[in-house]
Design an enzyme around this catalytic site. Structure first.
Site, short mmCIF file in Angstrom:
data_model
loop_
_atom_site.label_atom_id
_atom_site.label_comp_id
_atom_site.label_asym_id
_atom_site.label_seq_id
_atom_site.Cartn_x
_atom_site.Cartn_y
_atom_site.Cartn_z
N GLU A 179 -28.34 19.90 31.65
CA GLU A 179 -28.49 19.82 30.21
C GLU A 179 -29.15 21.06 29.61
OE1 GLU A 179 -29.94 16.09 27.80
OE2 GLU A 179 -31.63 17.46 28.02
N ARG A 182 -7.05 20.65 13.35
CA ARG A 182 -7.26 20.28 14.75
C ARG A 182 -7.31 18.77 14.93
NH1 ARG A 182 -8.43 23.69 18.45
NH2 ARG A 182 -9.55 22.09 19.62
N GLY A 237 -19.70 26.21 23.64
CA GLY A 237 -18.64 27.14 23.95
C GLY A 237 -19.15 28.20 24.91
N ASP A 295 -30.70 22.50 25.55
CA ASP A 295 -31.17 21.97 24.27
C ASP A 295 -30.00 21.73 23.32
OD1 ASP A 295 -33.83 21.89 25.03
OD2 ASP A 295 -34.33 23.83 24.13
N TRP A 296 -28.98 22.57 23.38
CA TRP A 296 -27.84 22.37 22.50
C TRP A 296 -27.04 21.14 22.89
CZ3 TRP A 296 -24.96 27.31 20.47
CH2 TRP A 296 -25.85 28.07 19.71
N ASN A 297 -26.96 20.83 24.18
CA ASN A 297 -26.35 19.57 24.59
C ASN A 297 -27.07 18.40 23.92
OD1 ASN A 297 -25.75 20.70 27.95
ND2 ASN A 297 -24.21 20.33 26.39
N HIS A 306 -22.83 21.99 34.70
CA HIS A 306 -24.21 22.46 34.62
C HIS A 306 -25.13 21.37 34.07
CE1 HIS A 306 -24.01 22.69 30.23
NE2 HIS A 306 -22.78 23.17 30.39
N GLU A 355 -16.79 28.12 29.87
CA GLU A 355 -16.40 27.11 28.89
C GLU A 355 -15.39 27.72 27.93
OE1 GLU A 355 -15.54 24.29 27.95
OE2 GLU A 355 -17.50 23.27 27.98
N GLY A 377 -18.18 21.28 31.11
CA GLY A 377 -17.45 20.04 30.85
C GLY A 377 -16.01 20.27 30.43
#
Length: 205
Positions: free
Chosen positions: A11, A109, A22, A13-15, A9, A84, A158
């Site tokens: 872009e 992690r 998520g 704003d959070w990208n 997808h 995602e 992604g």
């Protein structure tokens, strides 16, 4: 064998802010809509026989813009398997905020990732990379059985595209982190036999 165009997808704003989306339902920003338009222009003439999309808004918006740019009358089919990864309590946070808010979970992690073993460790309150791989591959297998009249467009995320590439190339998570899956770009694969004989034809086109 199905030729599948896996498009990330455009872009949001959070990208732009580096926040982990998520499964949070964040829409495209203006740049993301332009990227979707440009993707449609790059894919002009492909002749898609079907289109599938994650059910999240940013993917649906991208699919609609791409198809409109192509002059296609295809109706995108929503499939939750192309969502995602579920990042649980890490969603909405930057990497530094994850580390500050959940130091133990973050460190577990990171330690596993450095040893190539974090694929089965779920995000706190979410899912693991392995779980996402399994559902995404199941979606691709179903598409391959469709025998669509032409290549298939799948508008997704992604992480999902990374999942497919990791399966084909047997990559570790650490290796995947060195691979950028760009917004508004497509990865092309020939898919069959649950990816056992899959071929990668292009990344980030």
């Amino acid at each position: 064998m199905a030729r599948i165009y896996l498009a990330r997808h455009g872009e949001t704003d959070w990208n732009r802010l580096g926040r982990f989306m998520g499964q949070q339902d964040i829409p495209l920003n203006a740049r993301g809509k332009s990227q979707a338009q440009e993707l449609g222009e790059r894919l002009y003439g492909v002749g898609f026989g079907a289109c599938f999309t994650s059910d999240l808004t940013r993917a649906q918006q991208t699919a609609e813009i791409v198809l409109e740019s192509l002059g296609s009358d295809l109706v995108p089919v929503r499939d939750v398997r192309f969502r995602e990864i579920d990042g649980g309590r890490f969603e909405g946070l930057t990497r530094e905020e994850q580390k500050a808010s959940y130091p133990h979970e973050f460190q577990v992690r990171e330690a596993a990732k450095s040893q190539g073993g974090d694929q089965r460790i779920p995000f706190p309150g979410g899912e693991s990379f392995s779980e996402m791989v399994s559902r995404a591959l199941g979606g691709l297998d179903d598409i391959a059985r469709l025998e669509a009249r032409g290549p298939v467009l799948v508008v997704t995320h992604g992480g999902v595209i990374q999942a497919v590439l990791s399966h084909i190339l047997h990559l570790t998570r650490d290796s995947l982190d060195r691979m950028t899956i760009a917004n508004g770009r497509a990865t092309i694969v020939d898919w069959s036999n649950s990816g056992e004989t899959a071929q990668i034809l292009g990344i980030n086109i």
